[in-house]
Design an enzyme around this catalytic site. Structure first.
Site, mmCIF file in Angstrom:
data_model
loop_
_atom_site.group_PDB
_atom_site.id
_atom_site.type_symbol
_atom_site.label_atom_id
_atom_site.label_comp_id
_atom_site.label_asym_id
_atom_site.label_seq_id
_atom_site.Cartn_x
_atom_site.Cartn_y
_atom_site.Cartn_z
ATOM 1 N N TYR A 24 0.810 -1.222 0.000
ATOM 2 C CA TYR A 24 0.000 0.000 0.000
ATOM 3 C C TYR A 24 0.845 1.275 0.000
ATOM 4 O O TYR A 24 0.368 2.343 0.362
ATOM 5 C CB TYR A 24 -0.974 -0.032 1.195
ATOM 6 N N ASN A 75 -13.668 1.675 1.083
ATOM 7 C CA ASN A 75 -12.665 0.628 0.959
ATOM 8 C C ASN A 75 -12.893 -0.271 2.167
ATOM 9 O O ASN A 75 -12.409 0.014 3.264
ATOM 10 C CB ASN A 75 -11.245 1.185 0.949
ATOM 11 N N ASP A 88 -25.604 -5.339 2.441
ATOM 12 C CA ASP A 88 -27.016 -5.009 2.672
ATOM 13 C C ASP A 88 -27.182 -3.540 3.078
ATOM 14 O O ASP A 88 -28.118 -2.875 2.641
ATOM 15 C CB ASP A 88 -27.616 -5.926 3.738
ATOM 16 N N HIS A 101 -10.046 0.630 -3.882
ATOM 17 C CA HIS A 101 -8.964 -0.186 -3.317
ATOM 18 C C HIS A 101 -7.639 0.438 -3.714
ATOM 19 O O HIS A 101 -7.469 0.860 -4.870
ATOM 20 C CB HIS A 101 -9.018 -1.618 -3.848
ATOM 21 N N SER A 103 -4.789 -1.255 -3.910
ATOM 22 C CA SER A 103 -4.100 -2.208 -4.785
ATOM 23 C C SER A 103 -5.038 -2.710 -5.874
ATOM 24 O O SER A 103 -6.271 -2.557 -5.771
ATOM 25 C CB SER A 103 -3.591 -3.400 -3.950
ATOM 26 N N ARG A 112 -9.306 -12.519 -3.256
ATOM 27 C CA ARG A 112 -9.627 -11.083 -3.342
ATOM 28 C C ARG A 112 -10.375 -10.750 -4.635
ATOM 29 O O ARG A 112 -10.587 -9.585 -4.956
ATOM 30 C CB ARG A 112 -8.347 -10.245 -3.280
HETATM 31 C C1 DHK Z 1 -7.032 -3.280 1.317
HETATM 32 C C2 DHK Z 1 -6.930 -4.339 2.143
HETATM 33 O O1 DHK Z 1 -6.666 -4.190 3.437
HETATM 34 C C3 DHK Z 1 -7.047 -5.708 1.640
HETATM 35 O O2 DHK Z 1 -7.631 -6.571 2.571
HETATM 36 C C4 DHK Z 1 -7.794 -5.758 0.360
HETATM 37 C C5 DHK Z 1 -7.458 -3.385 -0.090
HETATM 38 C C6 DHK Z 1 -7.317 -4.741 -0.646
HETATM 39 C C7 DHK Z 1 -6.798 -2.302 -0.926
HETATM 40 O O3 DHK Z 1 -6.158 -2.584 -1.924
HETATM 41 O O4 DHK Z 1 -6.949 -1.123 -0.557
HETATM 42 O O5 DHK Z 1 -7.703 -7.050 -0.176
#
Ligand code: DHK
Length: 148
Positions: A24, A75, A88, A101, A103, A112
Site C-alpha cells: 500500500y 474501501n 445489505d 482499493h 491495490s 480477493r
Molecule cells: C485493502 C486491504 O486491506 C485488503 O484486505 C484488500 C485493499 C485490498 C486495498 O487494496 O486497498 O484485499
C-alpha cells in the site's frame, strides 16, 4: 449547502505506509486523509473520512450515511470479500457509491477477486494507490453534479 461524502475505510487501513509488504505504498493513512480533505474542499465537498477495524461500526456508518451523506466511498478492505451485512447496508443507501482499493485486487490472490461491495457499487477504482482516492472524490463530485 455543500454535498457530504462519507469515505469509509475498513480493517487495517490505519496501517498504510507501515506494513512490511509495501503493498500500500509508503504514505501514512493520516497523510492520505489530509490529501483527501484538501481535494474534497477544492471540489466543494464536505468529507467525513473514517476508519474502523470493526464490521458493525462500518455498518452503522453506512446506515448513518442514509441520513447524512449524499455519496459513499468505501474501501472495506478485507471485509470486501466476506461481508453480507456491509453489502445489505450499502444496498439501502440511495446515492452514488464508489468502491475503492489501493491495490489492484484482481492481480492478487484469488480470494480477493470476489467483492460483495461491487454488488452495490456505482463504480470501482483499484490499483492506483492514493491517486484512486482522489479520483473517487472527483467521480462523486461529478456524479452528484449530474444528479442535481
Ligand atoms: C485493502 C486491504 O486491506 C485488503 O484486505 C484488500 C485493499 C485490498 C486495498 O487494496 O486497498 O484485499
Amino acid at each position: 449547502m455543500p454535498r457530504t461524502v462519507f469515505f469509509l475505510n475498513g480493517p487495517n487501513a490505519n496501517l498504510y505506509g507501515l506494513d512490511k509488504s509495501g503493498t500500500y505504498g509508503s504514505e501514512s493513512f493520516a497523510s492520505i486523509e489530509a490529501r483527501c480533505q484538501r481535494h474534497a474542499s477544492e471540489l466543494g465537498l464536505q468529507l467525513e473520512f473514517r476508519q474502523s477495524n470493526h464490521e458493525g461500526v462500518l455498518v452503522d456508518w453506512i446506515q448513518e450515511a442514509r441520513l447524512n451523506a449524499d455519496a459513499v466511498i468505501i474501501n472495506a478492505a478485507g471485509l470486501t470479500y466476506s461481508s453480507v451485512p456491509i453489502l445489505d447496508a450499502l444496498l439501502a443507501f440511495d446515492g452514488p457509491i464508489i468502491e475503492a482499493h489501493m491495490s489492484n485486487i484482481w492481480k492478487r490472490e484469488s480470494f480477493r477477486h470476489h467483492s460483495y461491495v461491487s454488488k452495490a457499487a456505482t463504480g470501482v477504482i483499484a490499483g492506483l494507490g492514493a491517486l484512486g482516492y482522489r479520483l473517487a472524490l472527483t467521480a462523486v463530485a461529478e456524479l452528484l453534479e449530474h444528479k442535481a
